[in-house]
Scaffold this active site. Structure first.
Site, PDB file in Angstrom:
ATOM      1  N   HIS A 178     -33.003   6.124  54.083  1.00 17.91           N
ATOM      2  CA  HIS A 178     -31.599   6.190  53.696  1.00 17.91           C
ATOM      3  C   HIS A 178     -30.986   4.795  53.675  1.00 17.91           C
ATOM      4  O   HIS A 178     -31.547   3.845  54.246  1.00 17.91           O
ATOM      5  CB  HIS A 178     -30.793   7.048  54.689  1.00 17.91           C
ATOM      6  CG  HIS A 178     -31.062   8.515  54.624  1.00 17.91           C
ATOM      7  ND1 HIS A 178     -31.389   9.257  55.740  1.00 17.91           N
ATOM      8  CD2 HIS A 178     -31.048   9.381  53.585  1.00 17.91           C
ATOM      9  CE1 HIS A 178     -31.554  10.524  55.388  1.00 17.91           C
ATOM     10  NE2 HIS A 178     -31.351  10.624  54.088  1.00 17.91           N
ATOM     11  N   CYS A 272     -27.689   7.753  62.685  1.00 20.24           N
ATOM     12  CA  CYS A 272     -28.250   9.002  62.157  1.00 20.24           C
ATOM     13  C   CYS A 272     -27.912  10.208  63.025  1.00 20.24           C
ATOM     14  O   CYS A 272     -27.862  11.336  62.529  1.00 20.24           O
ATOM     15  CB  CYS A 272     -29.762   8.890  62.042  1.00 20.24           C
ATOM     16  SG  CYS A 272     -30.340   7.602  60.912  1.00 20.24           S
TER      17      CYS A 272
END
Length: 292
Positions: A178, A272
């Site tokens: 990501h 995260c």
């Protein structure tokens, strides 16, 4: 039923007031879905150690004055600790992600059910895919990672949902899961960046807007960009990432070092595992507040 928490996030660095987390009680590498997991699949996750480190993180957040809201941990959702991926807040909207990995689809349903029973309606993207780890906010700018998990179609629908925002797509090597694995905004004019991952035009767009704290290869392997901002220049970071931490302190940040190596084995770190529900401008003065 609704309560008094107001959903509101405009950036990555204002004072944290409320955050959604999920304890790693059932965390496991059951189906390898990223490069980090490939390295640790045989050893897998030490649940006891992961819970201890997760508790240390939530304790630091609460000591700062923010409320931690825990999603119920499901035995059927081994990636559920990574709450950032399954949704994101833009201004007053909690937007539920369209996940690029099928193993994680049920996580979004669990988030939506939990949120809507407490705070009201979520917003849903109907086309393409987009995951919260690819969404980075800085006031009226939205930096969206064009990863293997977030599609151009998802980006276009997000633009329609947030027409007042300027979306800046960032392209990078898809070996990185990501955007927040290689880029993180820690102040209005400062970002942590792993420069080799970016395509030239995208890196130029980042450097045009931010002073750069550069992550070396060794600390990138420990997700050096994936810190978490509490606000007022307080940053949670991994103790082992000494170069990044030194640079942060030189820029005037206060670094809170928290061990997190067990959770990192599954491919994500501090950002995260935290989904900010509300950020405010002023420091909150209140006793520790935890909602189960």
């Amino acid at each position: 039923m609704t309560n008094t928490v107001t959903t509101y996030v405009r950036d990555e660095y204002s004072v944290l007031a409320d955050v959604i987390m999920c304890e790693p009680r059932h965390m496991a590498i059951k189906e390898v879905i990223n490069e980090m997991q490939k390295q640790h699949a045989s050893a897998n996750i030490n649940i006891e150690k992961a819970i201890l480190q997760h508790n240390q993180l939530s304790a630091v957040i609460q000591e700062f004055g923010a409320s931690v809201h825990f999603l119920p941990a499901s035995a059927f959702l081994p990636e559920q600790v990574f709450t950032r991926d399954i949704g994101f807040v833009i201004d007053e909207k909690l937007i539920v992600s369209n996940m690029g990995a099928s193993i994680r689809l049920e996580e979004t349903k669990a988030l939506a059910d939990w949120y809507e029973r407490r705070y009201g309606s979520c917003f849903y993207l109907k086309k393409g895919t987009i995951e919260g780890g690819d969404v980075m906010l800085s006031d009226d700018l939205l930096f969206i990672g064009q990863s293997s998990r977030t599609s151009g179609e998802g980006l276009e629908e997000l633009q329609q949902m947030c027409p007042h925002k300027q979306i800046i797509p960032l392209h990078f090597d898809h070996r990185h899961l990501h955007l927040d694995c290689i880029f993180n905004i820690v102040a209005s004019a400062t970002a942590i960046v792993y420069e080799p991952a970016f395509e030239a035009d995208s890196l130029a767009a980042v450097k045009q807007r931010f002073n750069i704290i550069s992550v070396p290869d060794e600390e990138q392997a420990r997700l050096g960009t994936n810190v978490f901002s509490l606000g007022r220049r307080h940053i949670i970071s991994l103790p082992e990432n000494m170069h990044v931490n030194k640079q942060l302190r030189e820029y005037g940040f206060i670094v809170h070092e928290v061990p997190y190596d067990e959770i990192i084995k599954s491919g994500g770190s501090f950002r995260c595992t935290t989904l900010p529900l509300r950020r405010v401008e002023k420091i909150i003065n209140k006793e520790r507040n935890v909602e189960q």
